[in-house]
Design a protein around this motif. Structure first.
Motif, PDB file in Angstrom:
ATOM      1  N   ASP A 231       0.822  -1.200   0.000  1.00 60.94           N
ATOM      2  CA  ASP A 231       0.000   0.000   0.000  1.00 60.94           C
ATOM      3  C   ASP A 231       0.858   1.252   0.000  1.00 60.94           C
ATOM      4  N   LEU A 233       0.530   5.454   1.372  1.00 64.77           N
ATOM      5  CA  LEU A 233      -0.271   6.416   2.113  1.00 64.77           C
ATOM      6  C   LEU A 233       0.313   7.798   1.877  1.00 64.77           C
ATOM      7  N   HIS A 242      -5.100   6.753   0.652  1.00 61.96           N
ATOM      8  CA  HIS A 242      -4.466   5.461   0.886  1.00 61.96           C
ATOM      9  C   HIS A 242      -4.742   4.548  -0.309  1.00 61.96           C
ATOM     10  N   TYR A 450      -8.768   2.954  10.343  1.00 64.21           N
ATOM     11  CA  TYR A 450      -8.096   4.205  10.683  1.00 64.21           C
ATOM     12  C   TYR A 450      -8.553   4.588  12.081  1.00 64.21           C
ATOM     13  N   THR A 503       0.508   0.187   8.641  1.00 65.04           N
ATOM     14  CA  THR A 503       1.276   1.162   7.864  1.00 65.04           C
ATOM     15  C   THR A 503       1.283   2.478   8.606  1.00 65.04           C
ATOM     16  N   GLN A 505       2.585   6.663   8.236  1.00 61.47           N
ATOM     17  CA  GLN A 505       3.090   7.664   7.294  1.00 61.47           C
ATOM     18  C   GLN A 505       2.956   9.028   7.943  1.00 61.47           C
TER      19      GLN A 505
END
Ligand code: NAG
Ligand code: NAG
Ligand code: NAG
Length: 861
Positions: A231, A233, A242, A450, A503, A505
């Motif tokens: 993925d 982001l 995303h 999220y 993940t 970012q």
């Protein structure tokens, strides 16, 4: 896939287009495209210039402006109703540019025209935005170009910036000759890609001394990005996006049920193409997949009792089965789809299929349910309850006889989607192409989580399946605009095990990845978020009702106005100041694609004045619309005769089918024909070979089969099938009638207010499956079942400034025609839908064979 602007200026004598440019900038899949056309009037009188643009259906127009002699007239985005009022105000004050809308398979078109003075220049500038979708491992832009004249300064310029890095970039065109191949300049390195196509005047010529342009066809740009992680982001200015597209995962086995409509209307080409597509699909089915076929006509048939493994032997047997598929009876869609769901439910409960496997239902239909449960709301409720969201349902609507709205709602309510299959020589390929999109599931139950308290405005974040070659995109904004980092948990179920990772970012990393970006439009993530949000809310709104729908409408409208997107709820209006003849243009977006029946005959109550020379007396005249699909346009005409006259509409000596229509007048007593409105009040449909007669009035429907007589009223809901005849009455709305070999007709009931001083209830007729009638078919409508073509020349201002006149070349004749609109009442029997068409004056003189009085017959049968 992005379908990108087929555009051209229609050339009126003396108008030179000296520059045309498509400038496209893509940042992280989000594309902003600007089309600029410049023209000059080289003549010595003022002339009308048309700006024709065809845009991808998935795109939103965001700006439109005209610049005339150095002064720019900008477009303003308005709520649709307000925009319409403003446009009409401008129209009524002076003269105006017209709006012409039409829609093709993947594009929609609008035309704006402006009258420019001798030696004046005009520049049209149109901007649209869209999110490029990944399909079959690539993002694609499809550029259809057709300038129609040599253009001194012609250019397509595409700049792409992808922070993940670009791995491949292709550009090709169907019109590109060997000589032109070198004119396409293509470069890419790391994060940037650039394509330029800038042929000189001479390179545009079809031959050395020719003045014709060879720029006529499709120009395609495709690319993909590097994927070192599953993925990516990106965070900018309080918004995030995303992208999720893991590669190198093993495929999930799939359990696929094909639910196929074999009702009588599928007979001929449609069933052949269906068989052809299914055979090709069987070649691609994998050994560990499970499958079954369910066919529905009046009854429901299954190939096997249960889902069955796709072993080579079973596939051979399946091929035999598919080759033997034939049509029968009516449309028990409910029975077919419910059987499919029950079978999948049983397969999972009884462990017939592997635990880790993706189940899919693909349904193909060309008609409307009329056996079993035929109320579409009921069907939707049952289907939703039965699937419980466990399997995506993909609905393919074949041709124009389907209730596409119903198919779309039902698919969306069951995590799938609907597609149209356009009846054409490539229908089998369209079916196969759809199968290819969903044939490689790699993950199930993908969820992107999220932190709830940090995020607002999250777009869809859970997906039933992830298919190889596609991409999942989620966007949102931070509650605290200053937040600049984000942690996401991703989960999904793969073929062998679960996928799960986290993940992280931050905005700085994104900024770093964007360092070399010169043309970044700073708010792209915010706009991408708005685009995706609007798209998903519109989708949700499709199936919503009542207060929920109102709320969704308000939300979409709010976002469309804030971000200046032309969506189905907004329009863009450009008005020129009064000293310039008060021209106005309006840009609109249609909710759904092309929906023009092959041929239509209906009536127009209460439409405003349409043809200047004829005054407003034509409220009730029978009007005929003849769609010319290859031109994506239509021809229309009126027949003015007196009440009591019977007109021959369709007459086929081979199948024995005739359709005649009797005119009625309005309620005015003893007025002369010149001022009286007429309507079709009675239709007589007969099949001489079957000794069958059906009479339809605005009150009742009578069937005479030999000596036997049956009668219904419009208050009945009826599904009737007897030899050679299928009749469905949808209470107070319409009726569908099929006779003999499958030719079908839809008759729409137009009810007017009972106390209306003038109007009466009347009927409209639409023909489906006209190809089931023979070559010898004639009549006012029937003669147009054979292919017809025309050319339009010399578009020029007519006596109504809103409607230009033109010369039409048809049947080797030159006719003067006028651009206008006619109403199509199939979807909305109350108000109708405007269909733009070229109006042929004087009772269709020159267009119809003979003269219109030749079509007056002595009686209904
Ligand atoms: C729309 O285009 C015009 C002409 O290029 C420009 O002046 C204007 O700023 C644009 N509007 C927006 C909102 O980008
Ligand atoms: C093109 O036209 C010019 C002038 O009319 C003529 O001299 C020349 O031979 C033509 N060339 C071709 C290839 O026809
Ligand atoms: C619609 O919006 C109103 C006001 O925000 C809210 O009170 C109501 O619950 C919403 N209704 C639905 C069905 O979402």
């Amino acid at each position: 896939i992005s379908f990108f602007s087929f555009f051209n200026l229609q050339v009126v004598n003396g108008i030179e287009i000296y520059s045309m440019k498509i400038d496209s900038k893509v940042t992280s899949r989000f594309a902003r495209n600007v089309i600029t056309s410049r023209a000059v009037n080289r003549g010595n009188v003022h002339k009308e210039v048309f700006f024709d643009v065809e845009l991808p259906k998935t795109a939103f127009i965001t700006n439109f402006s005209m610049t005339i002699d150095g002064v720019t007239y900008p477009g303003n985005i308005k709520e649709k109703e307000a925009a319409k009022q403003e446009y009409e105000k401008a129209v009524s004050k002076g003269q105006t540019a017209g709006l012409v809308k039409a829609s093709g398979r993947k594009t929609e078109k609008f035309t704006v025209s402006v009258n420019i003075a001798a030696a004046s220049k005009v520049t049209f500038e149109l901007t649209y935005e869209e999110l490029l979708k990944r399909q079959f491992g690539k993002y694609e832009m499809f550029i259809k170009v057709k300038p129609k004249q040599l253009v001194k300064d012609f250019e397509i310029d595409v700049s792409i910036f992808e922070p993940q890095g670009i791995t491949e970039l292709e550009a090709e065109g169907t019109f590109i000759t060997n000589d032109l191949q070198n004119v396409i300049k293509k470069t890419f390195s790391d994060k940037k890609g650039h394509i330029s196509f800038k042929p000189t005047l001479d390179q545009q010529r079809t031959c050395a001394n020719c003045s014709q342009s060879l720029l006529d066809g499709d120009f395609t740009v495709k690319y993909d990005v590097k994927r070192t992680t599953p993925d990516n982001l990106q965070i900018v200015n309080g918004y995030f996006v995303h992208f999720f597209a893991p590669t190198n995962l093993p495929q999930l086995p799939k359990n696929i049920i094909f639910v196929i409509d074999i009702s009588g209307s599928m007979s001929g080409r449609e069933i052949e193409q269906t068989r052809e597509a299914l055979l090709k699909i069987l070649d691609d089915i994998r050994d560990d997949d499970f499958l079954n076929f369910i066919l529905f006509g009046s009854d429901v048939h299954t190939w096997k009792e249960k889902l069955i493994r796709a072993t080579p032997e079973n596939l051979d047997e399946a091929r035999k089965f598919v080759r033997g598929i034939d049509t029968e009876g009516m449309t028990n869609l409910y029975g077919g789809i419910m059987k499919g769901i029950e079978m999948l439910n049983a397969a999972h409960e009884e462990n017939v299929v592997p635990k880790r496997s993706a189940s899919i239902i693909i349904m193909l239909t060309d008609g409307q349910p009329n056996v079993g449960i035929s109320d579409t709301q009921d069907i939707r409720a049952h289907v939703k309850k039965a699937t419980e969201g466990k399997y995506p349902l993909y609905n393919l609507g074949f041709g124009y006889g389907v209730d596409y709205g119903f198919l779309e709602k039902m698919a969306l309510e069951n995590k799938g989607l609907a597609r149209r299959i356009y009846p054409d020589s490539d229908s089998a390929l369209q079916l196969q192409g759809f199968y290819d999109e969903v044939s490689n599931p790699m993950l199930m139950d993908v969820e992107l989580h999220y932190p709830e308290n940090e995020i607002a405005g999250l777009t869809k974040n859970s997906f039933k399946h992830f298919y190889d070659g596609s991409e999942i995109v989620v966007a949102g904004r931070f509650v605290d605009i200053n937040q600049n980092s984000l942690t996401v948990d991703v989960k999904g179920e793969g073929a062998n095990d679960a996928l799960s990772f986290t993940t992280q970012q931050d905005a700085e990393q994104t900024a770093k990845a964007f360092q070399e970006q010169e043309y970044i439009f700073g708010d792209y993530i915010e706009r991408l978020w708005a685009y995706l949000t609007i798209e998903q809310l519109l989708e949700k709104r499709t199936a919503a009702t009542g207060e929920e729908k109102e709320n969704l409408t308000a939300e979409v409208l709010d976002l469309s106005l804030k971000y200046k997107f032309v969506t189905p709820l907004t329009s863009m209006v450009v008005t020129k100041p009064e000293d310039y003849d008060n021209q106005a243009g309006i840009a609109d977006k249609m909710t759904e694609g092309i929906d023009i029946f092959s041929f239509a005959l209906s009536k127009k109550p209460n439409v405003p004045l349409m043809y200047p020379k004829r005054k407003a007396l034509f409220d009730g005249d029978p009007h005929f619309i003849i769609s010319v699909p290859q031109k994506e346009d239509a021809i229309c005409f009126n027949i003015n005769e007196k009440p009591g006259d019977v007109l021959s509409l369709i007459n086929d000596p081979v199948t024995g089918i005739t359709v005649n229509g009797e005119l009625i007048g309005d309620k005015r007593a003893n007025s002369d024909t010149k001022t009286q409105n007429t309507y079709f009040g009675k239709l007589g449909i007969a099949n001489k070979h079957l000794n069958l007669k059906v009479t339809v009035t605005s009150e009742k429907i009578t069937i005479q089969n030999g000596n036997e007589k049956t009668a219904f009223t419009w208050l009945d809901s009826v599904t009737l099938q007897q030899e050679g005849l299928t009749l469905i009455i949808n209470r107070e709305k319409n009726l569908v009638l099929s006779m003999g070999g499958g030719a079908s007709f839809v008759i729409v009931l137009h009810q007017v207010w009972k106390k209306h001083p003038l109007q009466q209830d009347f009927l409209g007729l639409y023909t489906l499956k006209s190809h089931k009638l023979s070559e010898q078919t004639h009549g006012l409508l029937g003669q147009f079942f054979h292919p017809i073509d025309f050319t339009i020349l010399e578009i020029h201002p007519g006596s109504d400034p809103k409607k230009p006149d033109a010369t039409m070349i048809i049947k080797n004749k030159e006719l003067t025609v006028t651009r206008g609109w006619q109403k199509d009442y199939r979807k909305d029997p109350k108000h109708g839908v405007d269909i733009p068409c070229w109006f042929v004056h004087n009772n269709g003189a020159g267009l119809i064979d003979g003269v219109h009085t030749d079509y007056i017959v002595s009686s209904l049968f």
